[in-house]
Design a protein around this motif. Structure first.
Motif, PDB file in Angstrom:
ATOM      1  N   ARG A 252       0.847  -1.195   0.000  1.00 35.87           N
ATOM      2  CA  ARG A 252       0.000   0.000   0.000  1.00 35.87           C
ATOM      3  C   ARG A 252       0.885   1.249   0.000  1.00 35.87           C
ATOM      4  O   ARG A 252       1.811   1.351   0.805  1.00 35.87           O
ATOM      5  CB  ARG A 252      -0.938   0.013   1.221  1.00 35.87           C
ATOM      6  N   GLU A 253       0.544   2.156  -0.890  1.00 35.39           N
ATOM      7  CA  GLU A 253       1.227   3.433  -0.945  1.00 35.39           C
ATOM      8  C   GLU A 253       0.232   4.482  -1.416  1.00 35.39           C
ATOM      9  O   GLU A 253      -0.749   4.173  -2.101  1.00 35.39           O
ATOM     10  CB  GLU A 253       2.439   3.366  -1.885  1.00 35.39           C
ATOM     11  N   PRO A 254       0.436   5.730  -1.033  1.00 41.75           N
ATOM     12  CA  PRO A 254      -0.519   6.778  -1.429  1.00 41.75           C
ATOM     13  C   PRO A 254      -0.473   7.040  -2.934  1.00 41.75           C
ATOM     14  O   PRO A 254       0.599   7.178  -3.522  1.00 41.75           O
ATOM     15  CB  PRO A 254      -0.055   7.997  -0.621  1.00 41.75           C
ATOM     16  N   ILE A 255      -1.654   7.072  -3.552  1.00 42.09           N
ATOM     17  CA  ILE A 255      -1.770   7.274  -4.998  1.00 42.09           C
ATOM     18  C   ILE A 255      -2.865   8.307  -5.254  1.00 42.09           C
ATOM     19  O   ILE A 255      -3.944   8.248  -4.636  1.00 42.09           O
ATOM     20  CB  ILE A 255      -2.130   5.955  -5.708  1.00 42.09           C
ATOM     21  N   CYS A 287      -6.931  10.738  -2.306  1.00 47.28           N
ATOM     22  CA  CYS A 287      -5.681   9.995  -2.169  1.00 47.28           C
ATOM     23  C   CYS A 287      -6.039   8.591  -1.671  1.00 47.28           C
ATOM     24  O   CYS A 287      -6.644   8.433  -0.615  1.00 47.28           O
ATOM     25  CB  CYS A 287      -4.745  10.686  -1.182  1.00 47.28           C
ATOM     26  N   VAL A 288      -5.684   7.587  -2.461  1.00 46.85           N
ATOM     27  CA  VAL A 288      -6.009   6.213  -2.114  1.00 46.85           C
ATOM     28  C   VAL A 288      -4.739   5.482  -1.712  1.00 46.85           C
ATOM     29  O   VAL A 288      -3.704   5.618  -2.356  1.00 46.85           O
ATOM     30  CB  VAL A 288      -6.714   5.492  -3.284  1.00 46.85           C
ATOM     31  N   HIS A 289      -4.818   4.731  -0.633  1.00 45.50           N
ATOM     32  CA  HIS A 289      -3.696   3.887  -0.195  1.00 45.50           C
ATOM     33  C   HIS A 289      -3.941   2.498  -0.766  1.00 45.50           C
ATOM     34  O   HIS A 289      -4.791   1.748  -0.278  1.00 45.50           O
ATOM     35  CB  HIS A 289      -3.612   3.849   1.329  1.00 45.50           C
ATOM     36  N   ALA A 290      -3.215   2.173  -1.820  1.00 46.15           N
ATOM     37  CA  ALA A 290      -3.472   0.925  -2.533  1.00 46.15           C
ATOM     38  C   ALA A 290      -2.200   0.437  -3.199  1.00 46.15           C
ATOM     39  O   ALA A 290      -1.181   1.145  -3.246  1.00 46.15           O
ATOM     40  CB  ALA A 290      -4.581   1.133  -3.567  1.00 46.15           C
ATOM     41  N   ASP A 291      -2.285  -0.799  -3.686  1.00 43.93           N
ATOM     42  CA  ASP A 291      -1.188  -1.376  -4.459  1.00 43.93           C
ATOM     43  C   ASP A 291      -1.296  -0.848  -5.898  1.00 43.93           C
ATOM     44  O   ASP A 291      -2.341  -1.014  -6.540  1.00 43.93           O
ATOM     45  CB  ASP A 291      -1.302  -2.899  -4.443  1.00 43.93           C
ATOM     46  N   PRO A 292      -0.265  -0.212  -6.436  1.00 42.81           N
ATOM     47  CA  PRO A 292      -0.358   0.367  -7.780  1.00 42.81           C
ATOM     48  C   PRO A 292      -0.718  -0.663  -8.851  1.00 42.81           C
ATOM     49  O   PRO A 292      -1.531  -0.384  -9.738  1.00 42.81           O
ATOM     50  CB  PRO A 292       1.045   0.951  -8.008  1.00 42.81           C
ATOM     51  N   LEU A 293      -0.126  -1.864  -8.765  1.00 44.23           N
ATOM     52  CA  LEU A 293      -0.399  -2.892  -9.768  1.00 44.23           C
ATOM     53  C   LEU A 293      -1.845  -3.352  -9.702  1.00 44.23           C
ATOM     54  O   LEU A 293      -2.522  -3.459 -10.735  1.00 44.23           O
ATOM     55  CB  LEU A 293       0.540  -4.077  -9.568  1.00 44.23           C
ATOM     56  N   HIS A 376     -10.528  -8.244  -3.939  1.00 45.12           N
ATOM     57  CA  HIS A 376     -10.516  -9.080  -2.728  1.00 45.12           C
ATOM     58  C   HIS A 376      -9.179  -8.959  -1.992  1.00 45.12           C
ATOM     59  O   HIS A 376      -9.142  -8.908  -0.760  1.00 45.12           O
ATOM     60  CB  HIS A 376     -10.776 -10.535  -3.121  1.00 45.12           C
ATOM     61  N   ALA A 377      -8.078  -8.888  -2.738  1.00 45.53           N
ATOM     62  CA  ALA A 377      -6.757  -8.752  -2.104  1.00 45.53           C
ATOM     63  C   ALA A 377      -6.626  -7.420  -1.380  1.00 45.53           C
ATOM     64  O   ALA A 377      -5.932  -7.331  -0.353  1.00 45.53           O
ATOM     65  CB  ALA A 377      -5.658  -8.896  -3.159  1.00 45.53           C
ATOM     66  N   MET A 378      -7.294  -6.371  -1.881  1.00 41.30           N
ATOM     67  CA  MET A 378      -7.234  -5.053  -1.237  1.00 41.30           C
ATOM     68  C   MET A 378      -8.264  -4.915  -0.119  1.00 41.30           C
ATOM     69  O   MET A 378      -8.336  -3.868   0.536  1.00 41.30           O
ATOM     70  CB  MET A 378      -7.476  -3.962  -2.285  1.00 41.30           C
TER      71      MET A 378
END
Length: 421
Positions: A252-255, A287-293, A376-378
């Motif tokens: 998770r990173e801010p996007i 700003c979303v905290h998520a996996d970029p991929l 589901h992973a997020m």
């Protein structure tokens, strides 16, 4: 010897005790009354002692009671003899009174010798109170221990119940995974065999065309071989992507959500503009905290699906917007495609599932399955709303813990600011 005994038992020298008071009525009444009261007391006390022994048959002091009873009874008999000799100086009562007096002395020594040590062993009230307090403390200690053990047992039962539920959930999840794997293997095998069969068929056609030197047929067969090979390659690539999703560990990173969606939309810009369509992205500064991929997989596959299923006779119109809820943000991707039968809604996220034939749109049927696994992973949620031949809307719910306005401070920073003076 007999003459000496007669002399001792001779009563002529004795006088009744009443003559000493001149048989005055008042002293005699007082004397008799006091002796009767003493006699009553000496009868009542043994009765109390016998009642005590009967109620406490295992008392440690019961062996001392016969001495006390004998002492009290003899004392009472002696007083009775003295009371009788008030009027009649019979030796029958004079001598027993003296003998009883000697017996009382002996019994007194016996009581002092045998009974007093046992009586002294009786604990004092202070010791009894201390013993009672110690016993109460011990009982309370055991009660606390019992309550603690009860709490531990309840916690263990809860843990066992929770563990049992977890095992049941894992078992159910494993069964679903196995069923999904069997279905996946069946569908994948069927879909992979189709292009392979066509490749084999067109290879035979190409061989015959070369043998007959038919250049046009050979060229058409080569073109179909390339198409089938490309389709098989895409299917294998999608299959590998889907299999990797189950083992991928998200970060998770801010996007910036608006910028991320616009970047993904650029992939489809030429296709949409070439068909005089539009792709409208109307998102607030989030700003979303998520996996970029994973975020890219979600929006890219949904947008690709939206573009793919818009009929060629219709200009694509896709709208991406957001609505704030109480605990989450609802992101919607709306298109004006052909939609699908709402009764088939439960199957849309299954791998290798196509709700329309290849004549309408080509594809491996893996894109939305990848979307579902990424969501589901997020730990997000996704659903779909559709109307046949009108359009489809994908709804993505992102919790506020992962998505907030860019002008809002993180929750932990806000809490720290409130706590600081």
């Amino acid at each position: 010897m007999l003459s000496e005994l007669d002399r001792i038992l001779e009563t002529s020298a004795f006088s009744d005790k009443g003559s000493g008071w001149l048989f005055s009525e008042d002293p005699m009444i007082l004397h008799v009354t006091s002796d009767l009261m003493v006699l009553f007391a000496f009868v009542l006390v043994p009765a109390f002692l016998l009642y005590f022994v009967r109620r406490h048959p295992r008392s440690a002091q019961r062996r001392a009671l016969p001495h006390l009873l004998a002492f009290i009874l003899i004392f009472g008999i002696a007083h009775t003899c003295l009371m009788i000799t008030l009027w009649n100086p019979l030796p029958t009562f004079y001598w027993p009174a003296q003998v009883f007096a000697v017996a009382m002395v002996l019994l007194a020594f016996s009581v002092a010798w045998f009974t007093l040590p046992k009586i002294l062993k009786l604990p004092s009230p202070a010791k009894l109170r201390a013993a009672n307090r110690a016993l109460a403390n011990e009982v309370e200690k055991h009660s606390r221990t019992s309550r603690a053990l009860t709490l531990i047992q309840e916690k263990q039962r809860e843990n066992l119940s929770l563990r049992a539920r977890e095992i049941e959930n894992k078992t159910a999840e494993l069964e679903r995974a196995n069923e999904s794997l069997r279905r996946f293997a069946h569908i994948a095998s069927h879909d992979l065999q189709e292009p392979l069969r066509k490749i084999a068929a067109y290879a035979d056609i190409l061989e015959e065309a070369i043998a007959e030197k038919d250049a046009e047929e050979a060229s058409r067969a080569m073109e179909r071989l390339r198409a089938m090979s490309s389709q098989a390659r895409i299917m294998v690539s999608d299959l590998l992507r889907f299999s990797k999703m189950s083992q991928y560990q998200p970060v998770r990173e801010p996007i910036d959500l608006q910028a991320a969606v616009e970047e993904i939309a650029e992939i489809f810009e030429q296709t949409i503009s070439g068909r005089s369509g539009s792709l409208e992205i109307s998102l607030p500064a989030l700003c979303v905290h998520a996996d970029p991929l994973l975020l890219r997989q979600i929006f890219q596959n949904i947008l690709a699906n939206a573009v793919k299923y818009v009929p060629q006779t219709r200009a694509p119109r896709i709208i991406v917007k957001a609505k704030e809820g109480e605990d989450n943000w609802k992101i919607t991707i709306e298109d004006n495609g052909i939609g699908f039968d709402p009764a088939l809604k439960s199957k849309i996220f299954e791998p290798f599932t196509r709700l329309h034939g290849r004549k309408i749109a080509d594809g491996s049927g893996i894109g939305l399955a990848i979307v579902y696994r990424a969501v589901h992973a997020m730990e997000w949620a996704i659903d779909v709303e559709t109307q046949l031949d009108i359009g489809t809307t994908f709804c993505l719910w992102i919790p506020k813990r992962d998505l907030r306005r860019e002008d809002e401070a993180p929750e932990e920073e806000t809490t720290a600011a409130r706590a600081s003076p």
